[in-house]
Design a protein around this motif. Structure first.
Motif, PDB file in Angstrom:
ATOM      1  N   ILE A 139       0.769  -1.153   0.175  1.00 27.36           N
ATOM      2  CA  ILE A 139       0.029   0.094   0.093  1.00 27.36           C
ATOM      3  C   ILE A 139       0.878   1.205  -0.003  1.00 27.36           C
ATOM      4  CG2 ILE A 139      -0.204  -0.012   2.598  1.00 27.36           C
ATOM      5  CD1 ILE A 139      -3.026   1.248   2.003  1.00 27.36           C
ATOM      6  N   ASP A 140       1.834   1.263   0.707  1.00 27.88           N
ATOM      7  CA  ASP A 140       2.734   2.399   0.721  1.00 27.88           C
ATOM      8  C   ASP A 140       3.667   2.609  -0.355  1.00 27.88           C
ATOM      9  OD1 ASP A 140       2.056   2.329   3.528  1.00 27.88           O
ATOM     10  OD2 ASP A 140       3.865   1.457   4.192  1.00 27.88           O
ATOM     11  N   ASP A 141       4.034   1.710  -1.234  1.00 25.53           N
ATOM     12  CA  ASP A 141       4.615   1.658  -2.713  1.00 25.53           C
ATOM     13  C   ASP A 141       3.656   2.114  -3.631  1.00 25.53           C
ATOM     14  OD1 ASP A 141       6.877   0.916  -1.269  1.00 25.53           O
ATOM     15  OD2 ASP A 141       7.107  -0.843  -2.574  1.00 25.53           O
ATOM     16  N   LEU A 142       2.480   1.511  -3.745  1.00 22.58           N
ATOM     17  CA  LEU A 142       1.396   2.125  -4.516  1.00 22.58           C
ATOM     18  C   LEU A 142       1.081   3.612  -4.238  1.00 22.58           C
ATOM     19  CD1 LEU A 142      -1.131  -0.566  -4.640  1.00 22.58           C
ATOM     20  CD2 LEU A 142       0.402   0.081  -6.419  1.00 22.58           C
ATOM     21  N   ARG A 143       0.962   3.962  -3.008  1.00 22.77           N
ATOM     22  CA  ARG A 143       0.639   5.579  -2.793  1.00 22.77           C
ATOM     23  C   ARG A 143       1.956   6.443  -3.241  1.00 22.77           C
ATOM     24  NH1 ARG A 143       0.805   4.835   2.413  1.00 22.77           N
ATOM     25  NH2 ARG A 143      -1.350   4.612   2.742  1.00 22.77           N
ATOM     26  N   ASP A 202      -5.155  -0.781  -3.202  1.00 26.76           N
ATOM     27  CA  ASP A 202      -5.317   0.807  -3.713  1.00 26.76           C
ATOM     28  C   ASP A 202      -5.753   0.296  -5.271  1.00 26.76           C
ATOM     29  OD1 ASP A 202      -5.153   3.259  -4.796  1.00 26.76           O
ATOM     30  OD2 ASP A 202      -3.261   3.588  -3.826  1.00 26.76           O
ATOM     31  N   LEU A 203      -6.976   0.269  -5.532  1.00 28.42           N
ATOM     32  CA  LEU A 203      -7.666   0.167  -6.863  1.00 28.42           C
ATOM     33  C   LEU A 203      -7.467   1.323  -7.863  1.00 28.42           C
ATOM     34  CD1 LEU A 203     -11.056  -1.215  -5.514  1.00 28.42           C
ATOM     35  CD2 LEU A 203      -9.241  -2.498  -6.405  1.00 28.42           C
ATOM     36  N   TYR A 204      -7.527   2.492  -7.160  1.00 32.41           N
ATOM     37  CA  TYR A 204      -7.310   3.698  -8.280  1.00 32.41           C
ATOM     38  C   TYR A 204      -5.975   3.677  -8.592  1.00 32.41           C
ATOM     39  CZ  TYR A 204      -6.797   8.521  -9.565  1.00 32.41           C
ATOM     40  OH  TYR A 204      -6.307   9.661 -10.417  1.00 32.41           O
ATOM     41  N   THR A 205      -4.703   3.452  -8.043  1.00 31.22           N
ATOM     42  CA  THR A 205      -3.532   3.558  -8.426  1.00 31.22           C
ATOM     43  C   THR A 205      -3.156   2.253  -9.639  1.00 31.22           C
ATOM     44  OG1 THR A 205      -2.882   4.325  -6.375  1.00 31.22           O
ATOM     45  CG2 THR A 205      -0.955   3.403  -7.750  1.00 31.22           C
ATOM     46  N   ASN A 223      -8.826  -8.497 -10.332  1.00 31.27           N
ATOM     47  CA  ASN A 223      -8.833  -9.409  -9.186  1.00 31.27           C
ATOM     48  C   ASN A 223      -8.958  -8.804  -8.016  1.00 31.27           C
ATOM     49  OD1 ASN A 223      -8.615 -11.662 -11.103  1.00 31.27           O
ATOM     50  ND2 ASN A 223      -6.428 -11.689 -10.838  1.00 31.27           N
ATOM     51  N   SER A 224      -8.407  -7.598  -7.881  1.00 35.43           N
ATOM     52  CA  SER A 224      -8.326  -6.859  -6.609  1.00 35.43           C
ATOM     53  C   SER A 224      -9.943  -6.394  -6.349  1.00 35.43           C
ATOM     54  CB  SER A 224      -7.196  -5.743  -6.737  1.00 35.43           C
ATOM     55  OG  SER A 224      -6.047  -6.261  -6.672  1.00 35.43           O
ATOM     56  N   LEU A 225     -10.477  -5.703  -7.128  1.00 35.30           N
ATOM     57  CA  LEU A 225     -11.769  -5.113  -7.235  1.00 35.30           C
ATOM     58  C   LEU A 225     -12.747  -6.312  -6.719  1.00 35.30           C
ATOM     59  CD1 LEU A 225     -13.574  -3.093  -7.581  1.00 35.30           C
ATOM     60  CD2 LEU A 225     -13.834  -3.506 -10.186  1.00 35.30           C
ATOM     61  N   ASP A 226     -12.525  -7.468  -7.314  1.00 37.52           N
ATOM     62  CA  ASP A 226     -13.486  -8.895  -6.856  1.00 37.52           C
ATOM     63  C   ASP A 226     -13.151  -8.947  -5.480  1.00 37.52           C
ATOM     64  OD1 ASP A 226     -14.468  -8.976  -9.299  1.00 37.52           O
ATOM     65  OD2 ASP A 226     -13.266 -10.510 -10.078  1.00 37.52           O
ATOM     66  N   GLY A 264     -10.972   0.458   2.716  1.00 37.40           N
ATOM     67  CA  GLY A 264     -11.689  -0.384   1.678  1.00 37.40           C
ATOM     68  C   GLY A 264     -12.709   0.489   0.822  1.00 37.40           C
ATOM     69  N   MET A 265     -13.475   0.951   1.852  1.00 36.44           N
ATOM     70  CA  MET A 265     -14.589   1.848   1.081  1.00 36.44           C
ATOM     71  C   MET A 265     -14.057   3.092   0.166  1.00 36.44           C
ATOM     72  SD  MET A 265     -18.144   2.064   3.417  1.00 36.44           S
ATOM     73  CE  MET A 265     -17.410   2.207   4.999  1.00 36.44           C
ATOM     74  N   LEU A 266     -13.091   3.491   0.768  1.00 34.56           N
ATOM     75  CA  LEU A 266     -12.470   4.753  -0.011  1.00 34.56           C
ATOM     76  C   LEU A 266     -11.853   4.299  -1.266  1.00 34.56           C
ATOM     77  CD1 LEU A 266     -11.364   7.485  -0.347  1.00 34.56           C
ATOM     78  CD2 LEU A 266      -9.397   7.109   1.065  1.00 34.56           C
ATOM     79  N   HIS A 267     -11.062   3.213  -1.190  1.00 30.08           N
ATOM     80  CA  HIS A 267     -10.468   2.490  -2.335  1.00 30.08           C
ATOM     81  C   HIS A 267     -11.697   2.160  -3.358  1.00 30.08           C
ATOM     82  CE1 HIS A 267      -6.706   2.495  -0.757  1.00 30.08           C
ATOM     83  NE2 HIS A 267      -6.693   1.249   0.055  1.00 30.08           N
ATOM     84  N   LEU A 268     -12.732   1.763  -2.975  1.00 29.38           N
ATOM     85  CA  LEU A 268     -13.845   1.424  -3.839  1.00 29.38           C
ATOM     86  C   LEU A 268     -14.360   2.759  -4.522  1.00 29.38           C
ATOM     87  CD1 LEU A 268     -15.659  -1.378  -1.937  1.00 29.38           C
ATOM     88  CD2 LEU A 268     -14.723  -1.394  -4.263  1.00 29.38           C
ATOM     89  N   ALA A 269     -14.659   3.891  -3.573  1.00 29.23           N
ATOM     90  CA  ALA A 269     -15.248   5.011  -4.144  1.00 29.23           C
ATOM     91  C   ALA A 269     -14.309   5.943  -5.046  1.00 29.23           C
ATOM     92  CB  ALA A 269     -15.267   6.042  -2.946  1.00 29.23           C
TER      93      ALA A 269
END
Length: 377
Positions: A139-143, A202-205, A223-226, A264-269
């Motif tokens: 998560i930190d590297d994706l950020r 981190d779905l957006y990234t 796959n992450s979204l699922d 989790g909800m933020l990543h989805l939003a």
């Protein structure tokens, strides 16, 4: 004579204008602002927190300490004092992008690249004294990748592009296993996690990297979204803790840290997948208690702690904001602000912390700054 009449006319106009604006001010008819803005339109509360973080809670070149207090411990894998996390650097970089602060971004960027970059192209999650951990955190590297990509999109500086490609390639090599992300890779021991924490997705990234940098991200993103959607605990705003990539099952702790579910909800939003049921459930919880508690039982979905969290409120504010619930977003920002130290005689004035013991954590303060920079643009 004509000039004299014009002078009288202009004087009358000025008198009427003064009377009107004075009356409007008295009757509160002028548009109301949340804060008095200063320093390039940054809200006062945000400015106070930013000043504390950058002047009292940072080392050289905007390297942010985990805690204001330098609590020493002998565990090389534990951050409790003035250690520096890649998490903190990524949050601050994103903040500087939001506020169009390229000069400060570059100072923080250069320090991060020099001191946290591992030999395999990922980033150490922790710098303690002069040593850095050999393990990264997905998560930190994706950020950090998101911060570099956002900076490139905003300022079109080619120097970020090479590092975006490098981080992307390293994460695909070391943090993707059979098209699923995994929590960490340890460079010294060559071992990988077999779990993925749901809050790390981190779905957006991942989607951005797949669209703009490397198409190999597209399958891990899907796959992450699922995984994220299937991790939701029905009828709540809570999510499962981890997914075991080897046996294909979710795992839980006895207690659910609500900040992880909020992530989790933020990543989805952020990718337009709004958990409306979860947002309604959380708002109901807020109305029921007048606050949001930070820990819930994984068995009966009831609070098991009376603790609150500035970071949690900040994450919820961003999520509701993205979902178009602007008034609720501001409500959660105001919940954050209850914990800001406004005593000018305090050593931790301006921060979000505990005045009685002077404990101040970077995560709380940086999450507030990031939310403020998004919501109060």
């Amino acid at each position: 004579m004509l000039i004299k009449k014009w002078m009288i006319f202009i004087a009358l106009i000025l008198i009427i204008a003064v009377i009107y604006f004075s009356a409007a001010s008295f009757l509160n008819l002028q548009p109301k602002q949340k804060e008095v803005f200063e320093n390039n339109d940054i809200p006062k509360r945000e400015q106070k927190a930013l000043t504390f973080v950058t002047e009292k809670m940072s080392g050289a070149k905007l390297s942010v300490y985990t805690n204001y207090l330098n609590n020493k411990n002998d565990n090389p894998e534990l951050a409790s004092g003035q250690e520096i996390l890649s998490e903190s650097q990524g949050l601050l970089l994103l903040y500087f992008v939001n506020r169009n602060e390229k000069e400060n971004f570059d100072v923080c960027f250069d320090w991060t690249m020099k001191h946290l970059l591992l030999d395999n192209g990922t980033f150490s999650w922790l710098k303690k004294d002069e040593q850095i951990a050999s393990t990264n955190a997905l998560i930190d590297d994706l950020r950090l990748a998101r911060a570099f990509l956002s900076a490139y999109e905003k300022w079109h500086d080619e120097k970020y592009l090479q590092d975006i490609n490098s981080v992307s390639e390293a994460l695909l090599t070391y943090n993707i296993e059979v098209d699923l992300p995994i929590d960490f890779y340890d460079l010294d021991y060559g071992c990988k996690s077999k779990e993925i924490s749901i809050a790390y997705l981190d779905l957006y990234t991942m989607r951005k990297l797949g669209e703009q940098i490397d198409s190999r991200w597209k399958i891990p993103y899907e796959n992450s979204l699922d995984l994220m959607k299937n991790a939701k605990l029905e009828g709540t705003g809570l999510y499962r803790f981890q997914y075991d990539t080897e046996d294909g099952t979710y795992t839980d702790n006895n207690e659910i840290a609500l900040v992880q579910s909020a992530y989790g909800m933020l990543h989805l939003a952020e990718v337009g997948e709004y958990d409306l049921e979860g947002l309604d459930w959380l708002w109901h919880e807020y109305e029921k208690f007048g606050k949001i508690y930070s820990t819930y039982s994984s068995k009966n979905y009831e609070p098991v702690s009376e603790l609150e969290s500035t970071a949690l409120y900040a994450l919820l504010a961003r999520t509701y904001y993205l979902a178009g619930e602007y008034q609720k977003a501001e409500t959660f920002m105001e919940a954050c602000e209850r914990y800001q130290i406004l005593n000018e005689n305090s050593a931790i004035y301006g921060s979000f912390g505990n005045e009685s013991n002077q404990e101040v954590y970077s995560f709380d303060n940086l999450q507030y700054l990031l939310s403020s920079s998004m919501i109060y643009q």
